[in-house]
Design an enzyme around this catalytic site. Structure first.
Site, PDB file in Angstrom:
ATOM      1  N   CYS A   1     -35.252   0.643 -25.309  1.00 15.78           N
ATOM      2  CA  CYS A   1     -36.398   1.398 -25.821  1.00 15.78           C
ATOM      3  C   CYS A   1     -37.183   1.970 -24.652  1.00 15.78           C
ATOM      4  CB  CYS A   1     -37.306   0.518 -26.679  1.00 15.78           C
ATOM      5  SG  CYS A   1     -38.639   1.452 -27.491  1.00 15.78           S
TER       6      CYS A   1
ATOM      7  N   GLU B   1     -27.872  -3.088 -31.650  1.00 15.48           N
ATOM      8  CA  GLU B   1     -27.736  -3.986 -32.798  1.00 15.48           C
ATOM      9  C   GLU B   1     -28.232  -3.332 -34.079  1.00 15.48           C
ATOM     10  OE1 GLU B   1     -27.879  -8.283 -30.519  1.00 15.48           O
ATOM     11  OE2 GLU B   1     -29.717  -7.618 -31.510  1.00 15.48           O
TER      12      GLU B   1
ATOM     13  N   CYS C   1     -42.154  -7.162 -28.437  1.00 17.85           N
ATOM     14  CA  CYS C   1     -40.838  -6.755 -28.932  1.00 17.85           C
ATOM     15  C   CYS C   1     -39.755  -7.058 -27.907  1.00 17.85           C
ATOM     16  CB  CYS C   1     -40.846  -5.263 -29.270  1.00 17.85           C
ATOM     17  SG  CYS C   1     -39.272  -4.644 -29.892  1.00 17.85           S
TER      18      CYS C   1
ATOM     19  N   CYS D   1     -31.199  -2.069 -41.116  1.00 18.87           N
ATOM     20  CA  CYS D   1     -32.084  -1.728 -40.001  1.00 18.87           C
ATOM     21  C   CYS D   1     -31.230  -1.108 -38.899  1.00 18.87           C
ATOM     22  CB  CYS D   1     -32.792  -2.988 -39.507  1.00 18.87           C
ATOM     23  SG  CYS D   1     -33.998  -2.681 -38.200  1.00 18.87           S
TER      24      CYS D   1
ATOM     25  N   CYS E   1     -37.398  -9.260 -37.297  1.00 17.97           N
ATOM     26  CA  CYS E   1     -38.168  -8.148 -36.755  1.00 17.97           C
ATOM     27  C   CYS E   1     -38.664  -8.467 -35.342  1.00 17.97           C
ATOM     28  CB  CYS E   1     -39.348  -7.847 -37.673  1.00 17.97           C
ATOM     29  SG  CYS E   1     -40.325  -6.428 -37.153  1.00 17.97           S
TER      30      CYS E   1
ATOM     31  N   CYS F   1     -43.513  -2.220 -25.828  1.00 18.81           N
ATOM     32  CA  CYS F   1     -44.453  -3.008 -26.625  1.00 18.81           C
ATOM     33  C   CYS F   1     -44.318  -4.482 -26.250  1.00 18.81           C
ATOM     34  CB  CYS F   1     -44.196  -2.791 -28.116  1.00 18.81           C
ATOM     35  SG  CYS F   1     -44.418  -1.074 -28.642  1.00 18.81           S
TER      36      CYS F   1
END
Length: 386
Positions: free
Chosen positions: A126, A106, A133, A119, A356, A130
């Site tokens: 990933c 995305e 996230c 962004c 975010c 984290c």
């Protein structure tokens, strides 16, 4: 002679066509030399691709017909495919982009007056995990190629018909803050960012391209040797004990090492007024207390920086809560009174899961991490009595 040339081209055609979309000027020049063409043609081709949005060699009218024919045989300009576009009520636009193997990443454009901040993602999923996230919960498949990274910029501009708007820029800023850890896809990210900065690419200034990292210290040191982009650090905690819970890579590269590497990065830049942006996601009852703010102010005292506070954006598979406005204001006040330029990021695009920490895409997870997170979430669901 003609027969020999044709045989040479035929042999080359048997190889996969080279995607020129993600090639920096240096690599484009090397590629053209390798096929017997003048390196200066790279500038012309780059302008057609990144200034005019052209993906058909036949439309590159200042190239000779023989060169255009050769490029049609040997190369291509192939951006990733947009599968879905979502528009928020606040003007934010999100694209789900297909990158092969039923994987989606995305990208998000956030308009703000005359500015448009894009962004961009760097990995399919990933490789880090984290806890706050959504991307990390999806697991990890692979790194994106330079073409897939810069292709997000190309597609965003194309989406707004930006290549036909003359000098009116649609994308004025790019942040490597989408899916993935950029420094773990170092070569492809650096290649793509060089195109963002190149006058024959997108011509953005070094202050308008920002790389955000969770703290891969060796690669951050390497970045300082090859790049001039702005730096953002995903910190999110003022001490190692808490940060290791939120950002597991902290166990390998603790805060002191990360901040020292950040100082080394800006010391390598010609611009003596550089500062690092410290990103700090505020999570209710976890890291949003006044005591955390005071500790953070002390930890950052020797680093030229500004602080960006990001109220947590909820998503499925997470039990974290958004902090209250009072908690955010108290934290901001402590940091401001300590002398830091401190901003609070206004949530944008949360109605389309574009804020975010919410980017998730679709990842064919080879780590099996996403399944473990789903099972954990299911076990955590309250039992319903009938």
């Amino acid at each position: 002679m003609a027969s020999e040339n044709q045989t040479e081209i035929t042999e080359l055609v048997q190889q996969p066509r080279v995607n020129l979309l993600g090639m920096s000027r240096k690599n484009m020049e090397a590629y053209l030399s390798s096929i017997g063409e003048k390196p200066f043609r790279a500038q012309q081709i780059l302008k057609w691709i990144h200034h005019s949005g052209i993906d058909n060699f036949d439309e590159m009218t200042n190239l000779g017909k023989p060169l255009r024919a050769k490029l049609q045989e040997l190369a291509e300009i192939r951006p990733p495919t947009v599968v879905k576009q979502l528009d928020s009520i606040d003007g934010t636009r999100k694209w789900a982009v297909e990158v092969g193997g039923n994987n989606l990443v995305e990208a998000v454009l956030i308009p703000d007056g005359q500015r448009g901040t894009l962004c961009v993602s760097s990995q399919v999923g990933c490789s880090l995990d984290c806890s706050f996230c959504a991307t990390g919960k999806q697991g990890f498949m692979r790194d994106l190629t330079a073409a897939e990274i810069i292709g997000q910029v190309w597609l965003a501009i194309k989406s707004y018909d930006g290549f036909n708007n003359g000098n009116k820029r649609i994308v004025t800023n790019v942040v490597m803050m989408g899916m993935g850890e950029p420094l773990l896809n170092f070569d492809n990210v650096v290649e793509a960012m060089s195109l963002m900065l190149d006058d024959f690419g997108y011509g953005l200034s070094k202050r308008r391209v920002t790389l955000s990292t969770s703290g891969v210290v060796p690669m951050l040191d390497k970045l300082g040797d090859v790049s001039t982009v702005s730096l953002a650090i995903s910190l999110h905690a003022p001490n190692d004990e808490l940060r290791s819970q939120l950002v597991p890579i902290n166990k390998k590269y603790p805060i002191a090492e990360l901040l020292a590497a950040s100082k080394r990065y800006i010391a390598k830049q010609d611009d003596t007024h550089r500062v690092v942006t410290i990103e700090y996601t505020l999570i209710a009852g976890v890291n949003d207390g006044v005591e955390h703010a005071k500790e953070l102010a002390e930890v950052l005292r020797d680093l030229p920086c500004k602080v960006n506070l990001i109220p947590f954006n909820p998503f499925s598979l997470s039990n974290y809560k958004r902090p209250s406005n009072n908690a955010v204001n108290r934290f901001w006040l402590v940091m401001t009174e300590a002398g830091y330029v401190t901003t609070v990021r206004t949530p944008r695009g949360d109605d389309i899961d574009a804020a975010c920490g919410q980017l998730a895409g679709q990842v064919q997870d080879r780590t099996k991490r996403s399944e473990r997170h789903r099972q954990k979430a299911e076990l955590a669901q309250p039992i319903r009595l009938v």
